[in-house]
Scaffold this motif. Structure first.
Motif, PDB file in Angstrom:
ATOM      1  N   TRP A 190       1.678  -4.143  10.062  1.00  0.00           N
ATOM      2  CA  TRP A 190       1.612  -4.472   8.632  1.00  0.00           C
ATOM      3  C   TRP A 190       2.488  -3.532   7.803  1.00  0.00           C
ATOM      4  CZ3 TRP A 190       0.472  -8.785   6.529  1.00  0.00           C
ATOM      5  CH2 TRP A 190      -0.465  -9.648   7.104  1.00  0.00           C
ATOM      6  N   SER A 191       2.536  -2.258   8.199  1.00  0.00           N
ATOM      7  CA  SER A 191       3.355  -1.285   7.465  1.00  0.00           C
ATOM      8  C   SER A 191       4.837  -1.620   7.599  1.00  0.00           C
ATOM      9  CB  SER A 191       3.098   0.134   7.987  1.00  0.00           C
ATOM     10  OG  SER A 191       1.767   0.517   7.751  1.00  0.00           O
ATOM     11  N   TYR A 192       5.251  -1.987   8.816  1.00  0.00           N
ATOM     12  CA  TYR A 192       6.666  -2.307   9.033  1.00  0.00           C
ATOM     13  C   TYR A 192       7.037  -3.602   8.331  1.00  0.00           C
ATOM     14  CZ  TYR A 192      11.152  -2.682  11.411  1.00  0.00           C
ATOM     15  OH  TYR A 192      12.503  -2.777  11.678  1.00  0.00           O
ATOM     16  N   TRP A 193       6.119  -4.582   8.345  1.00  0.00           N
ATOM     17  CA  TRP A 193       6.361  -5.827   7.606  1.00  0.00           C
ATOM     18  C   TRP A 193       6.537  -5.535   6.123  1.00  0.00           C
ATOM     19  CZ3 TRP A 193       3.383  -8.308   3.771  1.00  0.00           C
ATOM     20  CH2 TRP A 193       3.824  -9.593   3.416  1.00  0.00           C
ATOM     21  N   LEU A 194       5.648  -4.700   5.564  1.00  0.00           N
ATOM     22  CA  LEU A 194       5.733  -4.337   4.154  1.00  0.00           C
ATOM     23  C   LEU A 194       7.035  -3.604   3.865  1.00  0.00           C
ATOM     24  CD1 LEU A 194       4.385  -4.101   1.341  1.00  0.00           C
ATOM     25  CD2 LEU A 194       3.345  -1.956   2.131  1.00  0.00           C
ATOM     26  N   GLU A 195       7.424  -2.699   4.775  1.00  0.00           N
ATOM     27  CA  GLU A 195       8.672  -1.941   4.588  1.00  0.00           C
ATOM     28  C   GLU A 195       9.872  -2.879   4.538  1.00  0.00           C
ATOM     29  OE1 GLU A 195      12.323  -0.183   5.445  1.00  0.00           O
ATOM     30  OE2 GLU A 195      11.272  -1.212   7.064  1.00  0.00           O
ATOM     31  N   LEU A 196       9.886  -3.886   5.410  1.00  0.00           N
ATOM     32  CA  LEU A 196      10.996  -4.827   5.431  1.00  0.00           C
ATOM     33  C   LEU A 196      11.012  -5.718   4.192  1.00  0.00           C
ATOM     34  CD1 LEU A 196      11.004  -5.940   9.192  1.00  0.00           C
ATOM     35  CD2 LEU A 196      12.669  -4.481   8.040  1.00  0.00           C
ATOM     36  N   VAL A 197       9.837  -6.116   3.727  1.00  0.00           N
ATOM     37  CA  VAL A 197       9.754  -6.918   2.498  1.00  0.00           C
ATOM     38  C   VAL A 197      10.312  -6.123   1.317  1.00  0.00           C
ATOM     39  CG1 VAL A 197       8.161  -7.899   0.795  1.00  0.00           C
ATOM     40  CG2 VAL A 197       7.852  -8.414   3.208  1.00  0.00           C
ATOM     41  N   LEU A 198       9.901  -4.867   1.211  1.00  0.00           N
ATOM     42  CA  LEU A 198      10.378  -4.009   0.124  1.00  0.00           C
ATOM     43  C   LEU A 198      11.873  -3.735   0.246  1.00  0.00           C
ATOM     44  CD1 LEU A 198       7.359  -1.555  -0.066  1.00  0.00           C
ATOM     45  CD2 LEU A 198       8.085  -3.128  -1.859  1.00  0.00           C
ATOM     46  N   ALA A 199      12.366  -3.614   1.502  1.00  0.00           N
ATOM     47  CA  ALA A 199      13.800  -3.426   1.720  1.00  0.00           C
ATOM     48  C   ALA A 199      14.561  -4.656   1.232  1.00  0.00           C
ATOM     49  CB  ALA A 199      14.080  -3.181   3.193  1.00  0.00           C
ATOM     50  N   GLY A 200      14.009  -5.844   1.519  1.00  0.00           N
ATOM     51  CA  GLY A 200      14.626  -7.075   1.030  1.00  0.00           C
ATOM     52  C   GLY A 200      14.631  -7.133  -0.490  1.00  0.00           C
TER      53      GLY A 200
ATOM     54  N   SER B 128       7.453   3.389   1.453  1.00  0.00           N
ATOM     55  CA  SER B 128       7.616   2.471   2.571  1.00  0.00           C
ATOM     56  C   SER B 128       8.665   2.971   3.565  1.00  0.00           C
ATOM     57  CB  SER B 128       8.005   1.092   2.048  1.00  0.00           C
ATOM     58  OG  SER B 128       8.148   0.181   3.099  1.00  0.00           O
ATOM     59  N   SER B 129       9.772   3.507   3.059  1.00  0.00           N
ATOM     60  CA  SER B 129      10.812   4.050   3.931  1.00  0.00           C
ATOM     61  C   SER B 129      10.290   5.219   4.750  1.00  0.00           C
ATOM     62  CB  SER B 129      12.015   4.505   3.095  1.00  0.00           C
ATOM     63  OG  SER B 129      12.635   3.401   2.477  1.00  0.00           O
ATOM     64  N   ASP B 130       9.444   6.028   4.136  1.00  0.00           N
ATOM     65  CA  ASP B 130       8.875   7.173   4.850  1.00  0.00           C
ATOM     66  C   ASP B 130       7.902   6.721   5.937  1.00  0.00           C
ATOM     67  OD1 ASP B 130      10.361   8.659   3.131  1.00  0.00           O
ATOM     68  OD2 ASP B 130       8.700   9.355   1.897  1.00  0.00           O
ATOM     69  N   ILE B 131       7.193   5.620   5.686  1.00  0.00           N
ATOM     70  CA  ILE B 131       6.288   5.065   6.695  1.00  0.00           C
ATOM     71  C   ILE B 131       7.083   4.627   7.919  1.00  0.00           C
ATOM     72  CG2 ILE B 131       4.715   3.133   7.190  1.00  0.00           C
ATOM     73  CD1 ILE B 131       3.856   3.293   4.228  1.00  0.00           C
ATOM     74  N   TYR B 132       8.325   4.205   7.699  1.00  0.00           N
ATOM     75  CA  TYR B 132       9.200   3.782   8.799  1.00  0.00           C
ATOM     76  C   TYR B 132       9.332   4.886   9.850  1.00  0.00           C
ATOM     77  CZ  TYR B 132      13.627   2.715  11.177  1.00  0.00           C
ATOM     78  OH  TYR B 132      14.609   2.493  12.110  1.00  0.00           O
ATOM     79  N   ILE B 133       9.389   6.139   9.405  1.00  0.00           N
ATOM     80  CA  ILE B 133       9.483   7.259  10.354  1.00  0.00           C
ATOM     81  C   ILE B 133       8.235   7.311  11.220  1.00  0.00           C
ATOM     82  CG2 ILE B 133       9.849   9.748  10.617  1.00  0.00           C
ATOM     83  CD1 ILE B 133      11.115   9.806   7.864  1.00  0.00           C
ATOM     84  N   LEU B 134       7.070   7.081  10.603  1.00  0.00           N
ATOM     85  CA  LEU B 134       5.819   7.087  11.358  1.00  0.00           C
ATOM     86  C   LEU B 134       5.814   5.963  12.392  1.00  0.00           C
ATOM     87  CD1 LEU B 134       3.266   7.717   8.436  1.00  0.00           C
ATOM     88  CD2 LEU B 134       4.370   9.399   9.932  1.00  0.00           C
TER      89      LEU B 134
END
Length: 471
Positions: A105-115, A380-386
């Motif tokens: 869910w975190s990665y999905w959210l990160e990609l949505v926000l990146a879009g 969200s970008s920082d969560i990507y590292i996790l």
């Protein structure tokens, strides 16, 4: 998801779930380029060069090596199980279902926000030419076009990404060729400097603006590589995945390093790095030095293409992530997102992900929301590292599981390379806590991770109590 059938007419492999294997080796590589080579290079490279000077080459090289190791880890797991629609699913399989749920869910959210961020950037680039145009209108037009491309066919998406990424690559190659010409002819710049390879390491200092600025460059470059992992999202829809995947993974890193390091090397050779304006695209500055008066116009077109490419990949990836989440969920409400069109597209999950991105034009219509969006995007970008750390943990567990494929596409020297990569990614995250500009988003990422998992634990305990009382 195990078996595959073959469509007699089109000779395209169809997975048991209805999705289609329509992506070629070239398309897979271009999708990775689309995600990882973007505005961070074309616009942001001036800022990173300003921070560390020629030492930025070492930063790119180091991070490139660790991303390659992560890609080999992802590649090994996807090779062993090419039916998975996303590499994040391995976290739930090998680390823990709870952390897998959090990561997905975190990665999905990160990609949505990146879009959404790319949509916001697109409106800014278009307004460079048409200042009177409404930002929200520009964003909706681009979102509609690229969503339509994603809904057409898997092969249509692949072809569009080949075109968009190809333009970016061509621009970088032109810069490198022009740069070599200027250096070999000892071009005299209007500022009184001269193009020379000596400009790169003349009076070299590893920390020209202090150790702190050098360390701060690592997260900036790390996020510039973000998107390379899109290869781990295309496997389930790739032709002959066990043949294509090893080639795609091994070739991508060398080419990305060539384009990143090659372009930065040429930029700093044409003119001393201290003469570059950190607030202006280094590509614009170099093309101007080469005598191209329309440099700013050309680069503006390229960054529009770069943003379209990243948005295109984001729509594709968010759709596949949501589809995988729905496939693995026992909730009836999530079954809606498992719908697959006749063209083999997980249509419901793609449309829903694109619909969430409509928040970008809404935010653009209300300036007061801009600051909040910037903060959430940074979190969200920082969560990507996790997520990257959890992915490496999943790979280590995979190596010690019964699923380990001895004759697979194995990560080299995993016993030390895997833990070393985890330590490096962890160090990148810790460095965010020592930068005034990034400390609050980093704390926000930790708060999200802690809050999400505590809420999940509470929900699980509540369900267990209900089951006990019911029995």
């Amino acid at each position: 998801m195990g078996m595959k059938t073959t469509m007699a007419k089109s000779e395209v492999e169809v997975n048991q779930d209805g999705t289609v294997r329509g992506l070629s080796n070239l398309a897979v590589q271009m999708i990775a380029f689309g995600g990882s080579i973007g505005t961070g290079l074309f616009l942001g490279a001036g800022s990173t060069i300003h921070r560390t000077g020629p030492a930025i080459l070492f930063v790119y090289l180091m991070i490139g090596i660790f991303f390659f190791l992560m890609m080999r880890a992802i590649g090994e797991m996807m090779y062993a199980d090419p039916q998975q629609h996303t590499f994040v699913s391995f976290i739930g399989k090998y680390v823990s279902p709870q952390l897998g749920y959090f990561a997905a869910w975190s990665y999905w959210l990160e990609l949505v926000l990146a879009g959404m961020a790319e949509l916001t950037a697109l409106s800014t680039y278009v307004k460079y030419w048409f200042p009177g145009t409404s930002s929200w209108m520009v964003q909706i037009v681009f979102l509609l076009i690229l969503t339509a491309v994603n809904l057409a066919m898997v092969s249509s998406f692949g072809k569009s990404e080949i075109l968009l990424s190809g333009i970016k690559i061509l621009t970088i190659l032109v810069l490198i060729i022009i740069g070599f010409f200027l250096v070999t002819t000892n071009h005299h710049n209007p500022a009184g400097t001269q193009a020379s390879w000596g400009n790169v390491f003349a009076h070299f200092e590893l920390f020209p603006h202090g150790f702190h600025q050098f360390i701060n460059a690592f997260p900036m470059v790390f996020f510039a590589f973000q998107g390379m992992e899109f290869v781990g999202i295309t496997t389930a829809e790739t032709k002959n995945p066990r043949k294509v995947l090893p080639h795609a993974v091994n070739q991508i890193i060398s080419r990305i390093l060539l384009f990143y390091i090659g372009s930065l090397l040429v930029i700093m050779a044409i003119t001393p790095w201290k003469t570059l304006n950190p607030n202006e695209s280094p590509f614009v500055q170099i093309f101007k030095l080469a005598g191209l008066p329309a440099a700013a116009q050309v680069i503006n077109l390229v960054v529009i293409v770069a943003a379209c490419s990243t948005l295109n990949s984001a729509i594709f990836s968010t759709g596949r992530h949501l589809y995988q989440l729905a496939e693995e969920s026992s909730s009836k409400s999530m079954s809606f997102f498992t719908q697959v069109s006749k063209n083999g597209i997980p249509v419901a999950s793609v449309l829903f992900s694109a619909l969430i991105m409509v928040l970008a034009p809404i935010i653009s219509a209300f300036n007061s929301l801009g600051t909040a969006f910037s903060f959430i995007s940074s979190v969200s970008s920082d969560i990507y590292i996790l997520v990257c750390i959890l992915t490496m943990s999943a790979h280590y567990r995979y190596r010690h599981s019964v699923d380990f494929k001895v004759d697979g596409f194995k990560m080299p020297q995993y016993r030390w390379a895997n833990p070393l990569t985890v330590i490096f990614f962890f160090a990148i995250f810790v460095s965010l806590l020592f930068n005034q500009a990034s400390i609050f988003p980093a704390l926000g990422a930790l708060a999200w991770a802690l809050g999400f998992n505590l809420l999940l634990l509470y929900r699980q305990k509540k369900l267990k109590r209900v089951d006990v009382q019911g029995s």
